[in-house]
Write an enzyme that holds these catalytic residues in place. Structure first.
Site, PDB file in Angstrom:
ATOM      1  N   HIS A  10       4.203   0.732   6.685  1.00  0.00           N
ATOM      2  CA  HIS A  10       4.358  -0.718   6.874  1.00  0.00           C
ATOM      3  C   HIS A  10       3.092  -1.459   6.417  1.00  0.00           C
ATOM      4  O   HIS A  10       3.171  -2.450   5.690  1.00  0.00           O
ATOM      5  CB  HIS A  10       4.672  -0.997   8.355  1.00  0.00           C
ATOM      6  CG  HIS A  10       4.788  -2.446   8.703  1.00  0.00           C
ATOM      7  ND1 HIS A  10       5.976  -3.035   9.082  1.00  0.00           N
ATOM      8  CD2 HIS A  10       3.866  -3.444   8.725  1.00  0.00           C
ATOM      9  CE1 HIS A  10       5.774  -4.324   9.312  1.00  0.00           C
ATOM     10  NE2 HIS A  10       4.489  -4.598   9.113  1.00  0.00           N
ATOM     11  N   GLU A  11       1.929  -0.949   6.829  1.00  0.00           N
ATOM     12  CA  GLU A  11       0.662  -1.623   6.476  1.00  0.00           C
ATOM     13  C   GLU A  11       0.360  -1.490   4.984  1.00  0.00           C
ATOM     14  O   GLU A  11      -0.141  -2.418   4.357  1.00  0.00           O
ATOM     15  CB  GLU A  11      -0.503  -1.066   7.307  1.00  0.00           C
ATOM     16  CG  GLU A  11      -0.354  -1.234   8.820  1.00  0.00           C
ATOM     17  CD  GLU A  11       0.031  -2.625   9.253  1.00  0.00           C
ATOM     18  OE1 GLU A  11      -0.389  -3.600   8.610  1.00  0.00           O
ATOM     19  OE2 GLU A  11       0.789  -2.749  10.235  1.00  0.00           O
TER      20      GLU A  11
ATOM     21  N   GLN B 189      -3.109 -10.084   6.055  1.00  0.00           N
ATOM     22  CA  GLN B 189      -2.639 -10.806   7.249  1.00  0.00           C
ATOM     23  C   GLN B 189      -3.728 -11.648   7.892  1.00  0.00           C
ATOM     24  O   GLN B 189      -3.439 -12.450   8.792  1.00  0.00           O
ATOM     25  CB  GLN B 189      -2.083  -9.829   8.286  1.00  0.00           C
ATOM     26  CG  GLN B 189      -0.801  -9.140   7.834  1.00  0.00           C
ATOM     27  CD  GLN B 189      -0.279  -8.220   8.923  1.00  0.00           C
ATOM     28  OE1 GLN B 189      -0.748  -7.093   9.052  1.00  0.00           O
ATOM     29  NE2 GLN B 189       0.666  -8.686   9.710  1.00  0.00           N
TER      30      GLN B 189
ATOM     31  N   HIS C 242       1.984  -4.059   2.951  1.00  0.00           N
ATOM     32  CA  HIS C 242       1.287  -5.360   2.940  1.00  0.00           C
ATOM     33  C   HIS C 242       0.306  -5.434   1.773  1.00  0.00           C
ATOM     34  O   HIS C 242       0.129  -6.496   1.177  1.00  0.00           O
ATOM     35  CB  HIS C 242       0.509  -5.559   4.247  1.00  0.00           C
ATOM     36  CG  HIS C 242       1.325  -6.119   5.374  1.00  0.00           C
ATOM     37  ND1 HIS C 242       1.933  -7.348   5.317  1.00  0.00           N
ATOM     38  CD2 HIS C 242       1.620  -5.621   6.599  1.00  0.00           C
ATOM     39  CE1 HIS C 242       2.572  -7.584   6.461  1.00  0.00           C
ATOM     40  NE2 HIS C 242       2.399  -6.548   7.254  1.00  0.00           N
TER      41      HIS C 242
ATOM     42  N   GLY D  95      -0.865  -2.361  14.076  1.00  0.00           N
ATOM     43  CA  GLY D  95      -1.445  -2.270  12.746  1.00  0.00           C
ATOM     44  C   GLY D  95      -1.724  -3.660  12.214  1.00  0.00           C
ATOM     45  O   GLY D  95      -1.075  -4.623  12.633  1.00  0.00           O
TER      46      GLY D  95
ATOM     47  N   CYS E 193       6.496  -7.355  12.867  1.00  0.00           N
ATOM     48  CA  CYS E 193       5.260  -7.649  12.127  1.00  0.00           C
ATOM     49  C   CYS E 193       4.595  -8.863  12.749  1.00  0.00           C
ATOM     50  O   CYS E 193       5.280  -9.846  13.058  1.00  0.00           O
ATOM     51  CB  CYS E 193       5.614  -7.931  10.669  1.00  0.00           C
ATOM     52  SG  CYS E 193       4.197  -8.293   9.627  1.00  0.00           S
TER      53      CYS E 193
HETATM   54 ZN   LIG Z   1       3.276  -6.307   9.116  1.00  0.00          ZN
END
Ligand SMILES: [Zn+2]
Length: 182
Positions: free
Chosen positions: A139-140, A49, A143, A44, A97
């Site tokens: 998780h994404e 990021q 972010h 992902g 990550c």
């Molecule tokens: Zn991550």
């Protein structure tokens, strides 16, 4: 185009990402994000990021599953997603990550969720996901809210990764993908 991946400590990872104007063409960016994620062997990748503070992430949960799993993975982009609900049994799974290389930790999250999002053709969808796919989405999605999985660690567990996090933010880490340090 392959983007460098923003490392822990960079401000963009701590900010709440902004909504994308509906209808904007993000297809090239999505394609680049899939390429960047693939190059780094990630499952992902969220836009912050790659130093873009916008509400977009891509994932390929097939990479976390094999033929023996009942679950089928997905390869999808999520634009302006909203997690409407999370439910089911909570369970613990070891997360990592791309922005925090060499750090892994067990994180507890609910098993299922319902999410509303636009797909890459700006069709509005509402879908339920569970298992590994739900886990990667959670998780994404974090972010986009400026939350990293290590933020959930408290006390001793937090102290155990602290030195490593400082090293990463100073560029003292080796990865086989390009990184952008704070
Ligand atoms: Zn991550």
């Amino acid at each position: 185009m392959i983007y460098p991946i923003v490392a822990y400590g960079h401000q963009v990872l701590k900010k709440e990402a902004e909504e994308i104007h509906e209808g904007d063409d993000v297809s090239g960016l999505i394609s680049d994000m899939f390429d960047t994620m693939g190059k780094a062997n990630g499952v992902g990748l969220a836009a912050p990021q790659i130093n873009k503070g916008i509400r977009l992430f891509v994932l390929d949960s097939n990479l976390m599953l094999d033929e023996e799993d009942d679950e089928k993975g997905i390869r999808k982009a999520f634009i302006n997603p909203i997690i409407l609900d999370e439910y089911g049994d909570k369970y613990t799974f070891e997360e990592g990550c791309l922005s925090i290389p060499e750090v892994r930790a067990e994180i507890t999250r609910p098993e299922k969720l319902t999410i509303e999002y636009f797909d890459e053709n700006w069709n509005l969808k509402e879908e339920e996901f569970s298992g590994m796919t739900a886990r990667v989405i959670q998780h994404e999605y974090d972010h986009l809210e400026g939350i990293l999985f290590v933020d959930y660690l408290k006390g001793l567990k937090r102290r155990m990764v602290k030195g490593k996090l400082v090293d990463i933010s100073k560029g003292k880490v080796s990865t086989d993908y390009r990184m952008l340090y704070p």
